[in-house]
Design an enzyme around this catalytic site. Sequence first.
Site, PDB file in Angstrom:
ATOM      1  N   HIS A  87      42.138  18.672 -25.560  1.00  0.00           N
ATOM      2  CA  HIS A  87      40.885  19.403 -25.785  1.00  0.00           C
ATOM      3  C   HIS A  87      40.794  20.586 -24.835  1.00  0.00           C
ATOM      4  CE1 HIS A  87      38.519  17.857 -22.266  1.00  0.00           C
ATOM      5  NE2 HIS A  87      39.233  16.761 -22.434  1.00  0.00           N
ATOM      6  N   ASP A  89      37.687  22.311 -24.385  1.00  0.00           N
ATOM      7  CA  ASP A  89      36.361  22.450 -23.792  1.00  0.00           C
ATOM      8  C   ASP A  89      36.343  21.799 -22.419  1.00  0.00           C
ATOM      9  OD1 ASP A  89      36.644  19.984 -25.329  1.00  0.00           O
ATOM     10  OD2 ASP A  89      34.560  19.572 -24.772  1.00  0.00           O
ATOM     11  N   ASP A 120      41.628  18.530 -16.749  1.00  0.00           N
ATOM     12  CA  ASP A 120      40.838  18.016 -17.864  1.00  0.00           C
ATOM     13  C   ASP A 120      40.331  19.152 -18.744  1.00  0.00           C
ATOM     14  OD1 ASP A 120      39.409  16.216 -19.452  1.00  0.00           O
ATOM     15  OD2 ASP A 120      37.630  16.340 -18.181  1.00  0.00           O
ATOM     16  N   GLU A 154      35.280  17.528 -26.942  1.00  0.00           N
ATOM     17  CA  GLU A 154      35.518  16.197 -26.388  1.00  0.00           C
ATOM     18  C   GLU A 154      34.471  15.815 -25.351  1.00  0.00           C
ATOM     19  OE1 GLU A 154      36.812  13.104 -23.672  1.00  0.00           O
ATOM     20  OE2 GLU A 154      36.524  15.212 -23.145  1.00  0.00           O
ATOM     21  N   GLU A 155      34.065  16.783 -24.540  1.00  0.00           N
ATOM     22  CA  GLU A 155      33.154  16.486 -23.432  1.00  0.00           C
ATOM     23  C   GLU A 155      31.740  16.143 -23.887  1.00  0.00           C
ATOM     24  OE1 GLU A 155      34.264  15.921 -20.691  1.00  0.00           O
ATOM     25  OE2 GLU A 155      35.987  17.187 -20.222  1.00  0.00           O
ATOM     26  N   ASP A 178      44.769  12.649 -21.848  1.00  0.00           N
ATOM     27  CA  ASP A 178      43.403  12.823 -21.374  1.00  0.00           C
ATOM     28  C   ASP A 178      42.918  11.569 -20.653  1.00  0.00           C
ATOM     29  OD1 ASP A 178      40.966  14.192 -21.058  1.00  0.00           O
ATOM     30  OD2 ASP A 178      40.108  13.239 -22.824  1.00  0.00           O
ATOM     31  N   HIS A 439      36.036  16.615 -13.353  1.00  0.00           N
ATOM     32  CA  HIS A 439      34.599  16.802 -13.536  1.00  0.00           C
ATOM     33  C   HIS A 439      33.890  17.188 -12.241  1.00  0.00           C
ATOM     34  CE1 HIS A 439      33.981  14.480 -17.580  1.00  0.00           C
ATOM     35  NE2 HIS A 439      35.036  15.277 -17.610  1.00  0.00           N
TER      36      HIS A 439
END
Length: 473
Positions: A87, A89, A120, A154-155, A178, A439
């Site tokens: 992903h 995003d 990520d 995805e997030e 991921d 994150h």
Amino acid sequence: MDISVALRTYFQAHRQEMIDTLAAWVAVPSVRGEAQPGMPFGEGPARMLTLALEQCTAFGFSTEQVADCMGSADLNQLPPALAVLCHLDVVPAGEGWTQDPFTLVYRQDTGRLYGRGAIDNKGPAVAALFAMRAIRELDIPMRQGVRLLLGTDEENGSSDLVLYRKHRTMPPMVFTPDGDYPVINIEKGMLRLELTAQAEPAQSGCRVETIEGGTVINGVPARAQAWIRGCTGQEIETLFRQLPEGIQGECSEEAGCCCVTLQGQSAHASKPELGKNALTALLELLVKLNLPAQQHAMLLALHRAFPYGDTDGSALGIACRDDKSGGLTQVLSLLTYKAGTLTAAVDLRYPLCGHGEEISARIRESLQSGGISTRVQMHHPPHETPEDSPFVQTLLNVYQRATGQPAHCLAIGGGTYVHDIPGGVAFGAEFPGEENQMHGADESIRVESLLKIAELTALAMVRLCGEEPEEAV
């Protein structure tokens, strides 16, 4: 040809090009924004998808964009038997960075690349793209097709996958870089509940006017506050002596109102035992006050259902565990009470032996005494791909042979990008013992890890879809 050596040499030779590609991708702040025509998740993710597909096309791969939310690049013209699902995003930058989060920075002292999305999931996506390029440029023969899938939501719930699967069929084998190495084959069920209630505050006597606790649904709330009228700061501070260990309290008085602030420790909702829940500690304090009957009943029901320190659902009678996936975890993670209206949220992760419908029903029954209603906000049943499947065993073998480290399957409480894809697993991208601040501020990836992810991804593609005999890989 020793394919492992050839791939390793290739990635070392293309090291700077991989870094430059990642730098260009990190520079796009692909955080979800307001939907626009042709941009279902906002301008950032759409611009990032266009950039990535342009790069795939420049490398000579056939590309496609589906439903304005997901792109694909095919290694060859053969029907794809394997999809590598990444992903593009990212989560918002947040605070605490020591640099611009959308400028990729290499620090020689750590050997790391810093930037939002580095691990990520833009770094692994770049690694997967270069894995396909290496296979093509090294003329490694393939008997089946491989597809790189690049998503953009995805997030925020993976609605991109829902849209994509309405238009296209997934290949029979899917892995996402991921998660963690070696292989994640089990993910607990995820259940999120919204709680609501009405309890009008009285106009006299001791009463709670407002409560605020938590910032995200998937985290242990580290801070919680309540504004209380009709009692003194001295009364509150007396109750501070009974606070659980690890919870700090502060009380201030202004215009006849006590502001109570409790400070605990945050943790991810999949591992709530590592945190100190300030919100449940606050409920424990509030129910000791002489509150109006309706308000007290509401808060008492919450306190009894989610007492401080209970992270496995024992108080609710929903605790369960199995040897494969571990035990149930639960967090009362968000709560707001204002003008007589309460809204709250609960995050639960339950093992393979659990049943989401029974768990939500039990919680609903337990909270009725406080006039609290529940609504299922999200429910994803547990995910398991058999460890003894040829797909999983091949990935484990690739990891063990390429790293020299033992390979075993993992079960997690979090959810990866393949949670709702039958037969899907996570293969990477975090190596055991690495901390990449996913994150968080100063998210990063080791340059050598980036190259190793590319190598492992390429070897997996060859082992699963190539013509070379096993011993040559």
